[in-house]
Write a protein that holds these residues in place. Structure first.
Motif, PDB file in Angstrom:
ATOM      1  N   SER A  71       1.560 -10.259  11.561  1.00 49.89           N
ATOM      2  CA  SER A  71       2.654  -9.933  10.652  1.00 49.89           C
ATOM      3  C   SER A  71       2.359 -10.497   9.266  1.00 49.89           C
ATOM      4  CB  SER A  71       3.978 -10.490  11.178  1.00 49.89           C
ATOM      5  OG  SER A  71       3.898 -11.878  11.371  1.00 49.89           O
ATOM      6  N   GLY A  72       2.879  -9.822   8.264  1.00 49.50           N
ATOM      7  CA  GLY A  72       2.620 -10.225   6.887  1.00 49.50           C
ATOM      8  C   GLY A  72       2.020  -9.079   6.113  1.00 49.50           C
ATOM      9  N   MET A  73       1.263  -9.406   5.087  1.00 44.21           N
ATOM     10  CA  MET A  73       0.695  -8.393   4.224  1.00 44.21           C
ATOM     11  C   MET A  73      -0.157  -7.390   5.018  1.00 44.21           C
ATOM     12  SD  MET A  73       1.782  -8.865   1.216  1.00 44.21           S
ATOM     13  CE  MET A  73       2.238 -10.034  -0.073  1.00 44.21           C
ATOM     14  N   GLY A  74       0.114  -6.127   4.842  1.00 42.88           N
ATOM     15  CA  GLY A  74      -0.677  -5.084   5.470  1.00 42.88           C
ATOM     16  C   GLY A  74      -0.214  -4.666   6.840  1.00 42.88           C
TER      17      GLY A  74
ATOM     18  N   THR B 181      -0.569  -0.460  10.921  1.00 45.47           N
ATOM     19  CA  THR B 181      -0.026  -0.106  12.239  1.00 45.47           C
ATOM     20  C   THR B 181       0.796   1.185  12.150  1.00 45.47           C
ATOM     21  OG1 THR B 181       1.892  -1.586  11.881  1.00 45.47           O
ATOM     22  CG2 THR B 181      -0.030  -2.493  13.045  1.00 45.47           C
ATOM     23  N   LEU B 182       2.039   1.078  11.712  1.00 44.23           N
ATOM     24  CA  LEU B 182       2.944   2.231  11.724  1.00 44.23           C
ATOM     25  C   LEU B 182       2.422   3.371  10.867  1.00 44.23           C
ATOM     26  CD1 LEU B 182       5.763   3.011  12.913  1.00 44.23           C
ATOM     27  CD2 LEU B 182       6.731   2.301  10.722  1.00 44.23           C
ATOM     28  N   ARG B 183       2.022   3.073   9.629  1.00 43.53           N
ATOM     29  CA  ARG B 183       1.562   4.131   8.728  1.00 43.53           C
ATOM     30  C   ARG B 183       0.195   4.666   9.114  1.00 43.53           C
ATOM     31  NH1 ARG B 183       3.492   1.942   2.749  1.00 43.53           N
ATOM     32  NH2 ARG B 183       5.676   2.590   2.934  1.00 43.53           N
ATOM     33  N   ALA B 184      -0.590   3.868   9.807  1.00 45.11           N
ATOM     34  CA  ALA B 184      -1.901   4.335  10.270  1.00 45.11           C
ATOM     35  C   ALA B 184      -1.791   5.232  11.497  1.00 45.11           C
ATOM     36  CB  ALA B 184      -2.794   3.139  10.583  1.00 45.11           C
ATOM     37  N   GLY B 185      -0.616   5.287  12.099  1.00 44.47           N
ATOM     38  CA  GLY B 185      -0.411   6.168  13.239  1.00 44.47           C
ATOM     39  C   GLY B 185      -0.861   5.602  14.567  1.00 44.47           C
ATOM     40  N   THR B 186      -1.139   4.294  14.629  1.00 42.68           N
ATOM     41  CA  THR B 186      -1.576   3.694  15.887  1.00 42.68           C
ATOM     42  C   THR B 186      -0.407   3.275  16.769  1.00 42.68           C
ATOM     43  OG1 THR B 186      -1.720   1.510  14.860  1.00 42.68           O
ATOM     44  CG2 THR B 186      -3.714   2.875  14.838  1.00 42.68           C
ATOM     45  N   CYS B 187       0.813   3.338  16.226  1.00 47.91           N
ATOM     46  CA  CYS B 187       2.018   2.997  16.977  1.00 47.91           C
ATOM     47  C   CYS B 187       3.190   3.713  16.314  1.00 47.91           C
ATOM     48  CB  CYS B 187       2.234   1.488  17.012  1.00 47.91           C
ATOM     49  SG  CYS B 187       2.110   0.707  15.388  1.00 47.91           S
ATOM     50  N   ASP B 188       4.341   3.685  16.977  1.00 43.72           N
ATOM     51  CA  ASP B 188       5.454   4.531  16.539  1.00 43.72           C
ATOM     52  C   ASP B 188       6.739   3.788  16.220  1.00 43.72           C
ATOM     53  OD1 ASP B 188       3.857   6.869  17.006  1.00 43.72           O
ATOM     54  OD2 ASP B 188       4.266   6.630  19.146  1.00 43.72           O
TER      55      ASP B 188
ATOM     56  N   ASP C  23      14.943  -2.319   4.225  1.00 45.32           N
ATOM     57  CA  ASP C  23      13.603  -2.411   3.653  1.00 45.32           C
ATOM     58  C   ASP C  23      13.026  -1.020   3.476  1.00 45.32           C
ATOM     59  OD1 ASP C  23      10.670  -2.773   3.454  1.00 45.32           O
ATOM     60  OD2 ASP C  23      11.177  -4.876   3.765  1.00 45.32           O
ATOM     61  N   GLU C  24      12.468  -0.736   2.302  1.00 46.81           N
ATOM     62  CA  GLU C  24      12.020   0.618   1.977  1.00 46.81           C
ATOM     63  C   GLU C  24      10.674   0.979   2.606  1.00 46.81           C
ATOM     64  OE1 GLU C  24      10.249  -2.110  -1.097  1.00 46.81           O
ATOM     65  OE2 GLU C  24      12.191  -1.918  -0.058  1.00 46.81           O
ATOM     66  N   LEU C  25       9.989   0.024   3.229  1.00 47.44           N
ATOM     67  CA  LEU C  25       8.668   0.318   3.791  1.00 47.44           C
ATOM     68  C   LEU C  25       8.740   1.157   5.062  1.00 47.44           C
ATOM     69  CD1 LEU C  25       7.020  -3.168   3.290  1.00 47.44           C
ATOM     70  CD2 LEU C  25       6.499  -1.082   2.028  1.00 47.44           C
ATOM     71  N   VAL C  26       9.892   1.151   5.719  1.00 50.43           N
ATOM     72  CA  VAL C  26      10.072   1.925   6.939  1.00 50.43           C
ATOM     73  C   VAL C  26      11.414   2.658   6.848  1.00 50.43           C
ATOM     74  CG1 VAL C  26       8.800   0.190   8.278  1.00 50.43           C
ATOM     75  CG2 VAL C  26      11.304   0.136   8.251  1.00 50.43           C
TER      76      VAL C  26
ATOM     77  N   ALA D 154       0.849  -1.186   0.000  1.00 48.97           N
ATOM     78  CA  ALA D 154       0.000   0.000   0.000  1.00 48.97           C
ATOM     79  C   ALA D 154       0.874   1.221   0.000  1.00 48.97           C
ATOM     80  CB  ALA D 154      -0.951   0.059   1.162  1.00 48.97           C
ATOM     81  N   ALA D 155       0.402   2.251  -0.616  1.00 42.12           N
ATOM     82  CA  ALA D 155       1.159   3.488  -0.711  1.00 42.12           C
ATOM     83  C   ALA D 155       1.227   4.164   0.637  1.00 42.12           C
ATOM     84  CB  ALA D 155       0.483   4.415  -1.722  1.00 42.12           C
ATOM     85  N   ALA D 156       2.330   4.881   0.890  1.00 41.50           N
ATOM     86  CA  ALA D 156       2.482   5.586   2.152  1.00 41.50           C
ATOM     87  C   ALA D 156       1.607   6.822   2.165  1.00 41.50           C
ATOM     88  CB  ALA D 156       3.949   6.013   2.316  1.00 41.50           C
ATOM     89  N   PRO D 157       1.084   7.220   3.358  1.00 45.74           N
ATOM     90  CA  PRO D 157       0.360   8.480   3.457  1.00 45.74           C
ATOM     91  C   PRO D 157       1.292   9.646   3.157  1.00 45.74           C
ATOM     92  CG  PRO D 157       0.019   7.087   5.388  1.00 45.74           C
ATOM     93  CD  PRO D 157       1.129   6.478   4.596  1.00 45.74           C
TER      94      PRO D 157
END
Length: 270
Positions: free
Chosen positions: A73-76, A81-88, A97-100, A14-17
């Motif tokens: 853990s896995g897809m999504g 979590t991190l991108r949704a802002g529910t954790c840091d 890894d480019e996702l974080v 999924a694309a980053a916010p």
């Protein structure tokens, strides 16, 4: 190459916010951790995993209570979590890894072989060993060791387990260990931070790190903490804590049974 977050290792899509949406999401009064609730021995909802203990340690260093955003853990995982802002922070994430955004790495671990201590394959320490020619070999499908096994002519010997499963209802790691105990498998190639803690005190099984494999994909990975891409200050704060408290981190990992190797995956660390 994604590390199976069995990991350690988490994949997400999924694309980053947009930056403006995530720039100020970090909590100032909690240490909010993104985690899988059923990924023993790494994380559990009950707080028994070694990453739970690392989270507690960093919470103490920051003088903040530890809270969790749970998601399999896995897809999504990162998206929810991190991108949704529910954790840091993701406590354990593969470097590069480019996702974080990765912090500095705080340990390096490696894939290895799980065998019976008294078995015929107990002395095997590389995937090119001729003793594996007739062995039934457990491996998680799609992980780096599967490529090495195929390269060594052992594709027909592989007994694959699924990479992305909901560990609340499936336990491929535990199943492979049970199959080695029962004799249904002769040997398994497993990620060290998963296998090491599970066999640390087992009277029947042992873990042997793979330190001699050549070629790609590599079988060792440097593990960092993962934060949102935009949060440079938060990354620097965590880097400072890692640098100043490496001995405490190592103690937690060592006591858990996580196999630690040098940064090039060639030597076991004392």
């Amino acid at each position: 190459m994604r590390i199976l977050r069995q990991g350690l290792m988490l994949a997400a899509i999924a694309a980053a916010p947009a930056s403006a949406q995530v720039a100020d999401l970090r909590s100032a009064d909690q240490f909010r951790v993104c985690a899988d609730p059923a990924n023993a021995p790494v994380t559990t909802r009950e707080g028994t995993g070694f990453e739970n203990k690392l989270a507690d340690y960093f919470g103490q260093l920051l003088d903040r209570p530890v809270t969790y955003a749970w998601f399999p853990s896995g897809m999504g995982f990162i998206t929810k979590t991190l991108r949704a802002g529910t954790c840091d922070v993701v406590i354990g994430y593969a470097q590069g890894d480019e996702l974080v955004q990765n912090t500095n790495h705080y340990y390096t671990s490696v894939y290895g072989l799980v065998t019976r201590r008294d078995g015929d394959l107990a002395q095997v320490d590389r995937l090119s060993d001729p003793a594996l020619k007739d062995a039934d070999i457990g491996v998680v499908a799609g992980t780096p060791p599967a490529t090495h096994l195929a390269r060594n002519g052992l594709a027909a010997n592989m007994r694959g387990a699924d990479l992305f499963v909901d560990r609340r209802v499936q336990d491929p790691t535990g199943d492979m260990l049970d199959n080695i105990r029962s004799g249904d498998l002769d040997i398994a190639v497993m990620w060290g931070p998963l296998a090491g803690p599970l066999v640390k005190d087992d009277p029947d099984l042992q873990f042997t790190p793979l330190l001699h494999e050549e070629g790609n994909p590599r079988l060792f990975y440097r593990i960092t903490m993962g934060v949102r891409l935009e949060e440079q200050e938060w990354k620097r704060e965590l880097n400072s804590l890692i640098r100043r408290n490496q001995d405490g981190i190592n103690q937690i990992l060592h006591e858990a049974g996580v196999p630690l190797v040098d940064d090039f995956g060639k030597q076991v660390m004392p």
